[in-house]
Design a protein around this motif. Sequence first.
Motif, PDB file in Angstrom:
ATOM      1  N   PRO A   1      -2.419  -4.109  -8.091  1.00 18.27           N
ATOM      2  CA  PRO A   1      -2.870  -4.797  -6.875  1.00 18.27           C
ATOM      3  C   PRO A   1      -1.812  -4.698  -5.788  1.00 18.27           C
ATOM      4  O   PRO A   1      -0.608  -4.751  -6.076  1.00 18.27           O
ATOM      5  CB  PRO A   1      -3.058  -6.245  -7.351  1.00 18.27           C
ATOM      6  CG  PRO A   1      -3.278  -6.143  -8.823  1.00 18.27           C
ATOM      7  CD  PRO A   1      -2.432  -4.992  -9.274  1.00 18.27           C
ATOM      8  N   PHE A   2      -2.255  -4.565  -4.537  1.00 20.28           N
ATOM      9  CA  PHE A   2      -1.314  -4.308  -3.448  1.00 20.28           C
ATOM     10  C   PHE A   2      -1.742  -5.019  -2.180  1.00 20.28           C
ATOM     11  O   PHE A   2      -2.891  -5.460  -2.045  1.00 20.28           O
ATOM     12  CB  PHE A   2      -1.192  -2.809  -3.188  1.00 20.28           C
ATOM     13  CG  PHE A   2      -2.449  -2.174  -2.641  1.00 20.28           C
ATOM     14  CD1 PHE A   2      -2.611  -1.990  -1.273  1.00 20.28           C
ATOM     15  CD2 PHE A   2      -3.474  -1.765  -3.489  1.00 20.28           C
ATOM     16  CE1 PHE A   2      -3.759  -1.415  -0.756  1.00 20.28           C
ATOM     17  CE2 PHE A   2      -4.633  -1.180  -2.982  1.00 20.28           C
ATOM     18  CZ  PHE A   2      -4.771  -1.006  -1.618  1.00 20.28           C
ATOM     19  N   VAL A   3      -0.802  -5.095  -1.256  1.00 22.62           N
ATOM     20  CA  VAL A   3      -1.056  -5.666   0.069  1.00 22.62           C
ATOM     21  C   VAL A   3      -1.213  -4.518   1.060  1.00 22.62           C
ATOM     22  O   VAL A   3      -0.306  -3.691   1.195  1.00 22.62           O
ATOM     23  CB  VAL A   3       0.101  -6.589   0.506  1.00 22.62           C
ATOM     24  CG1 VAL A   3      -0.184  -7.161   1.892  1.00 22.62           C
ATOM     25  CG2 VAL A   3       0.321  -7.704  -0.509  1.00 22.62           C
ATOM     26  N   PRO A   4      -2.329  -4.436   1.774  1.00 22.02           N
ATOM     27  CA  PRO A   4      -2.491  -3.395   2.797  1.00 22.02           C
ATOM     28  C   PRO A   4      -1.745  -3.760   4.070  1.00 22.02           C
ATOM     29  O   PRO A   4      -1.397  -4.923   4.299  1.00 22.02           O
ATOM     30  CB  PRO A   4      -3.996  -3.368   3.026  1.00 22.02           C
ATOM     31  CG  PRO A   4      -4.427  -4.763   2.732  1.00 22.02           C
ATOM     32  CD  PRO A   4      -3.535  -5.258   1.621  1.00 22.02           C
ATOM     33  N   TYR A   5      -1.520  -2.763   4.887  1.00 22.68           N
ATOM     34  CA  TYR A   5      -0.900  -3.016   6.184  1.00 22.68           C
ATOM     35  C   TYR A   5      -1.783  -3.940   7.021  1.00 22.68           C
ATOM     36  O   TYR A   5      -3.012  -3.936   6.904  1.00 22.68           O
ATOM     37  CB  TYR A   5      -0.695  -1.718   6.961  1.00 22.68           C
ATOM     38  CG  TYR A   5       0.360  -0.802   6.394  1.00 22.68           C
ATOM     39  CD1 TYR A   5       1.357  -1.264   5.550  1.00 22.68           C
ATOM     40  CD2 TYR A   5       0.364   0.558   6.725  1.00 22.68           C
ATOM     41  CE1 TYR A   5       2.324  -0.419   5.054  1.00 22.68           C
ATOM     42  CE2 TYR A   5       1.330   1.417   6.229  1.00 22.68           C
ATOM     43  CZ  TYR A   5       2.302   0.926   5.391  1.00 22.68           C
ATOM     44  OH  TYR A   5       3.258   1.774   4.893  1.00 22.68           O
TER      45      TYR A   5
ATOM     46  N   TYR B   1      -5.525   4.763   6.740  1.00 25.49           N
ATOM     47  CA  TYR B   1      -6.733   3.956   6.847  1.00 25.49           C
ATOM     48  C   TYR B   1      -7.568   3.944   5.568  1.00 25.49           C
ATOM     49  O   TYR B   1      -8.587   3.285   5.516  1.00 25.49           O
ATOM     50  CB  TYR B   1      -7.567   4.433   8.034  1.00 25.49           C
ATOM     51  CG  TYR B   1      -6.822   4.236   9.330  1.00 25.49           C
ATOM     52  CD1 TYR B   1      -6.794   2.986   9.943  1.00 25.49           C
ATOM     53  CD2 TYR B   1      -6.112   5.278   9.904  1.00 25.49           C
ATOM     54  CE1 TYR B   1      -6.093   2.791  11.120  1.00 25.49           C
ATOM     55  CE2 TYR B   1      -5.402   5.086  11.082  1.00 25.49           C
ATOM     56  CZ  TYR B   1      -5.403   3.846  11.680  1.00 25.49           C
ATOM     57  OH  TYR B   1      -4.688   3.651  12.840  1.00 25.49           O
ATOM     58  N   GLY B   2      -7.141   4.664   4.566  1.00 27.02           N
ATOM     59  CA  GLY B   2      -7.779   4.583   3.263  1.00 27.02           C
ATOM     60  C   GLY B   2      -6.740   4.197   2.246  1.00 27.02           C
ATOM     61  O   GLY B   2      -6.390   4.989   1.374  1.00 27.02           O
ATOM     62  N   PRO B   3      -6.216   2.963   2.347  1.00 27.56           N
ATOM     63  CA  PRO B   3      -5.028   2.611   1.567  1.00 27.56           C
ATOM     64  C   PRO B   3      -5.284   2.568   0.068  1.00 27.56           C
ATOM     65  O   PRO B   3      -6.355   2.167  -0.393  1.00 27.56           O
ATOM     66  CB  PRO B   3      -4.654   1.226   2.108  1.00 27.56           C
ATOM     67  CG  PRO B   3      -5.932   0.657   2.628  1.00 27.56           C
ATOM     68  CD  PRO B   3      -6.674   1.845   3.176  1.00 27.56           C
ATOM     69  N   LYS B   4      -4.276   2.985  -0.669  1.00 28.18           N
ATOM     70  CA  LYS B   4      -4.231   2.853  -2.113  1.00 28.18           C
ATOM     71  C   LYS B   4      -2.910   2.194  -2.472  1.00 28.18           C
ATOM     72  O   LYS B   4      -2.016   2.050  -1.646  1.00 28.18           O
ATOM     73  CB  LYS B   4      -4.355   4.221  -2.790  1.00 28.18           C
ATOM     74  CG  LYS B   4      -5.682   4.920  -2.559  1.00 28.18           C
ATOM     75  CD  LYS B   4      -5.723   6.247  -3.305  1.00 28.18           C
ATOM     76  CE  LYS B   4      -7.052   6.955  -3.080  1.00 28.18           C
ATOM     77  NZ  LYS B   4      -7.120   8.247  -3.819  1.00 28.18           N
TER      78      LYS B   4
ATOM     79  N   GLN C   1       0.837  -1.192   0.000  1.00 31.65           N
ATOM     80  CA  GLN C   1       0.000   0.000   0.000  1.00 31.65           C
ATOM     81  C   GLN C   1       0.876   1.246   0.000  1.00 31.65           C
ATOM     82  O   GLN C   1       2.055   1.218   0.331  1.00 31.65           O
ATOM     83  CB  GLN C   1      -0.947   0.027   1.192  1.00 31.65           C
ATOM     84  CG  GLN C   1      -0.317   0.413   2.516  1.00 31.65           C
ATOM     85  CD  GLN C   1      -1.355   0.703   3.599  1.00 31.65           C
ATOM     86  OE1 GLN C   1      -2.054  -0.180   4.035  1.00 31.65           O
ATOM     87  NE2 GLN C   1      -1.453   1.955   4.020  1.00 31.65           N
ATOM     88  N   SER C   2       0.277   2.351  -0.372  1.00 28.77           N
ATOM     89  CA  SER C   2       1.014   3.609  -0.443  1.00 28.77           C
ATOM     90  C   SER C   2       1.439   4.073   0.941  1.00 28.77           C
ATOM     91  O   SER C   2       0.868   3.673   1.963  1.00 28.77           O
ATOM     92  CB  SER C   2       0.140   4.681  -1.086  1.00 28.77           C
ATOM     93  OG  SER C   2      -1.014   4.912  -0.288  1.00 28.77           O
ATOM     94  N   ILE C   3       2.458   4.913   0.947  1.00 28.43           N
ATOM     95  CA  ILE C   3       2.907   5.539   2.194  1.00 28.43           C
ATOM     96  C   ILE C   3       2.335   6.949   2.207  1.00 28.43           C
ATOM     97  O   ILE C   3       2.851   7.860   1.574  1.00 28.43           O
ATOM     98  CB  ILE C   3       4.440   5.569   2.289  1.00 28.43           C
ATOM     99  CG1 ILE C   3       4.988   4.144   2.275  1.00 28.43           C
ATOM    100  CG2 ILE C   3       4.892   6.314   3.533  1.00 28.43           C
ATOM    101  CD1 ILE C   3       6.503   4.067   2.283  1.00 28.43           C
TER     102      ILE C   3
END
Length: 226
Positions: free
Chosen positions: A138-142, A124-127, A116-118
């Motif tokens: 596609p990404f992995v959230p914290y 809490y609204g990950p992109k 996910q983005s930094i």
Amino acid sequence: WFPVDDPSAPVIFAVGGSESGHVFGRQMAPWLNEAGYHVLSLAYFGYDGLPDILEEIELGFLEFAFEWLDGLDGMRAPKVGLLGVSKGAEVSLVQASRIDRFGAVVAISPSSVVWQSIKQPDQYGPKSSWKADGMPLPFVPYCFDRGFDSIFNFYDCAFDNFTNDEAVIMVEKINAPILLLSGDDDNLWPSYRMSRLIVGRLDAFEFPHEALHVNIPGAGHWLLAP
């Protein structure tokens, strides 16, 4: 751009991490110049004319770098070396899996997935960190299952019950030798664990090039050695 006197010398692209700008490139350039390499430092956020935050960064910045390099008088670089650290290692592995112009790839404290983005202070609204042709990867959230006392846990616990295969970097598509460097005292993210996952994927796909993982006992996240 940090050139050496020999126009025919190899070129290395240096891609920094979440420190933004050209900090990493400027640190590495003297060592690499001394070894006989041209160095092109690539910034992708936090610099003039670029996004302020590391969020949905368009991967086209690398095509722009190649266009600039190919336009230099006397420069002959059909393939270049790619050197990335941390988030720069993450995007370097992504880029090298998509573009066949690299003769070698070095990933320092790498990631095996797209994260996910930094985006401070809102986590809490990950992109996604990256996008290609306008589409977020596609990404992995914290993962917050271990609490909030360590950013390392945000990353590491995401692998405990991992199911997001679409976010895994397709390192098997890289058409070049790969060197991974990690430290087993990395307290920012699990680069040792992720390096082993990368090697496992390369082995599973019978990667045809040399792939080497060097883990440095006691080393942390920022591995800046010549």
